[in-house]
Design a protein around this motif. Sequence first.
Motif, PDB file in Angstrom:
ATOM      1  N   THR A 146      26.755 -60.216  -3.853  1.00 56.10           N
ATOM      2  CA  THR A 146      25.731 -59.145  -3.248  1.00 56.10           C
ATOM      3  C   THR A 146      24.379 -59.184  -4.258  1.00 56.10           C
ATOM      4  O   THR A 146      23.382 -58.645  -3.904  1.00 56.10           O
ATOM      5  N   ASP A 147      24.547 -59.662  -5.376  1.00 61.93           N
ATOM      6  CA  ASP A 147      23.206 -59.916  -6.299  1.00 61.93           C
ATOM      7  C   ASP A 147      22.570 -61.259  -6.044  1.00 61.93           C
ATOM      8  O   ASP A 147      21.316 -61.568  -6.493  1.00 61.93           O
ATOM      9  N   GLY A 148      23.240 -62.183  -5.180  1.00 64.48           N
ATOM     10  CA  GLY A 148      22.544 -63.309  -4.918  1.00 64.48           C
ATOM     11  C   GLY A 148      22.804 -64.210  -5.496  1.00 64.48           C
ATOM     12  O   GLY A 148      22.100 -65.497  -5.630  1.00 64.48           O
ATOM     13  N   TYR A 149      23.737 -64.306  -6.633  1.00 67.02           N
ATOM     14  CA  TYR A 149      24.174 -65.466  -7.412  1.00 67.02           C
ATOM     15  C   TYR A 149      25.405 -66.170  -6.683  1.00 67.02           C
ATOM     16  O   TYR A 149      26.055 -65.763  -5.892  1.00 67.02           O
ATOM     17  N   LEU A 150      25.256 -67.316  -6.926  1.00 69.21           N
ATOM     18  CA  LEU A 150      26.498 -68.306  -6.755  1.00 69.21           C
ATOM     19  C   LEU A 150      27.373 -68.502  -7.914  1.00 69.21           C
ATOM     20  O   LEU A 150      27.094 -69.051  -8.673  1.00 69.21           O
ATOM     21  N   ARG A 151      28.427 -67.763  -7.724  1.00 68.65           N
ATOM     22  CA  ARG A 151      29.276 -67.605  -8.960  1.00 68.65           C
ATOM     23  C   ARG A 151      30.519 -68.875  -8.781  1.00 68.65           C
ATOM     24  O   ARG A 151      30.891 -69.174 -10.077  1.00 68.65           O
ATOM     25  N   ARG A 152      30.595 -69.418  -7.694  1.00 67.44           N
ATOM     26  CA  ARG A 152      31.511 -70.321  -7.780  1.00 67.44           C
ATOM     27  C   ARG A 152      31.176 -71.806  -8.355  1.00 67.44           C
ATOM     28  O   ARG A 152      29.944 -72.048  -8.088  1.00 67.44           O
ATOM     29  N   PRO A 258      16.675 -59.395 -12.340  1.00 68.73           N
ATOM     30  CA  PRO A 258      17.937 -60.080 -12.452  1.00 68.73           C
ATOM     31  C   PRO A 258      18.882 -59.899 -11.385  1.00 68.73           C
ATOM     32  O   PRO A 258      19.998 -60.730 -11.484  1.00 68.73           O
ATOM     33  N   LYS A 259      18.651 -59.012 -10.289  1.00 69.07           N
ATOM     34  CA  LYS A 259      19.848 -58.990  -9.166  1.00 69.07           C
ATOM     35  C   LYS A 259      18.662 -59.095  -7.935  1.00 69.07           C
ATOM     36  O   LYS A 259      18.352 -58.003  -7.477  1.00 69.07           O
ATOM     37  N   VAL A 260      18.476 -60.124  -7.548  1.00 70.13           N
ATOM     38  CA  VAL A 260      17.410 -60.042  -6.517  1.00 70.13           C
ATOM     39  C   VAL A 260      18.101 -59.675  -4.924  1.00 70.13           C
ATOM     40  O   VAL A 260      17.335 -59.520  -4.248  1.00 70.13           O
TER      41      VAL A 260
END
Length: 487
Positions: A146-152, A258-260
């Motif tokens: 939901t913050d727009g990051y790719l965590r995988r 930091p959270k787009v």
Amino acid sequence: MLKQHLQLKLGQKLAPQQIQLMKLIQLHTLEFEEELERELEENPALEIAKEDSKEDEYATLEDSYETEGTESIETDFDVDQYLYDDEPSYKTASSNYSSDDEEFDNESLLTEGQSLYDYLLEQIHLVNISEEDEKIAEYIIGNLDTDGYLRREIKSLVDDLAFSQGIYTTKENVEDILENYVQKLDPPGVGARGLQECLLLQIEKKVSSDKAVSLAANILRHQFDALTNKHYNKIIQKYDIEEEDLRDALDEISKLSPKVGGNFDTQTITINQEIIPDFVIQVKDGQVIPMLNSKNAPTLRVSEEYKDILSTYSHDKNSSEHKQAALFIKQKLDAAKWYIDAINQRQNTLLQTITAIVKFQKDYFLTGDEKSLRPMILKDVADITGFDISTISRVVKSKYADTPNGIIYLKDLFSDSLTNDDGEEVSTKEIKTHLQEVISKENKRKPLTDDALVVILKEQGYNIARRTIAKYREQLNIPVARLRKEL
């Protein structure tokens, strides 16, 4: 060989009614309204009394149980308690709730918005890209949080694409699609694999000819650890710049997000609800007056129509159908009577508890100053009211009070105590307030360490260990001195 024997055992077991009462007590106003509506729908023998006059609205609890005019009917069960000629019947009404006419609107506000996922899909469909690469890009977008990051990990995406999508590709190809397509989408910074990459993607979208922007990008790319640890002197020496230049670069970095993905709805519909105070606390002529919110004191009674139906069916002893109907109605009337009694008990418990809290924290409600808060634990209130500690815990759970100084959370009034140098017990909340004040007035270029805070608070009469200072600071979400440093 089997043997029979008698054994006496002592045990304690809550009745279903007691369990239900405990649940009612811990409900806050909105939940209580929902529970009341549900009960009114399920039990037609229970109804809200019409407020025909001012007297009915402010009737005492004793008046709610008038029994004059009772008609006796011979049946297999006693129905005397349900049949009244007078209006009052069973109902709850009390003058212990606020007379304020202000209505608290508890209607949910529904707002529809586009999710980050849908917004990115719209953009990727407009990009000139092969069909297979578009599916890979869509899969990458589907794995963003939901913050727009790719965590995988990229390798995990490659394996998933092969097993679930039937797309066989390489790690290099997925990285290429991520960096050249997904990370080029709006908002800037989307698809980043960490904070550093997220900030870099955003700063690179700005005009690089600007000196402050260029320095900010350089710091993010090469001195990110020094930046996060606020080693400003190291950065100044590294780039041989003035402090003013660094301040301008930091100002540019502070404008980055930091959270787009935070500006997008995580769901199609979001529901916002107001806080409805459970108690109203007024101050008049130096006296603190606690009251229940009027929504916690509904005027209920047993349905007159159901009492008439029961009287009719009870006269006919020969018809089994009428007898069954009478038994059914009696069950509903019993349930209604018990529910009204439970509401009465809930009101009394809430009022006695808030009265005890107000008595204990009178100075705070008069002044509104948190420094006036006395140390108070659940046992202190339990001792005043005579209730069990668990009951007090249920009452204050998720409850709010409307005071002259604003709406407060009841649990915030409770705190442990410490002894100061004068031998007086002071609230830990008071100490935290002093700690916040000291930190707010510190020199941000040279923030106070925990050891320095210990010395300052000791001078104010609070003899506290360093580890306790650190614990309170963490509870107040205040970082260590190094991270509070500013230019």
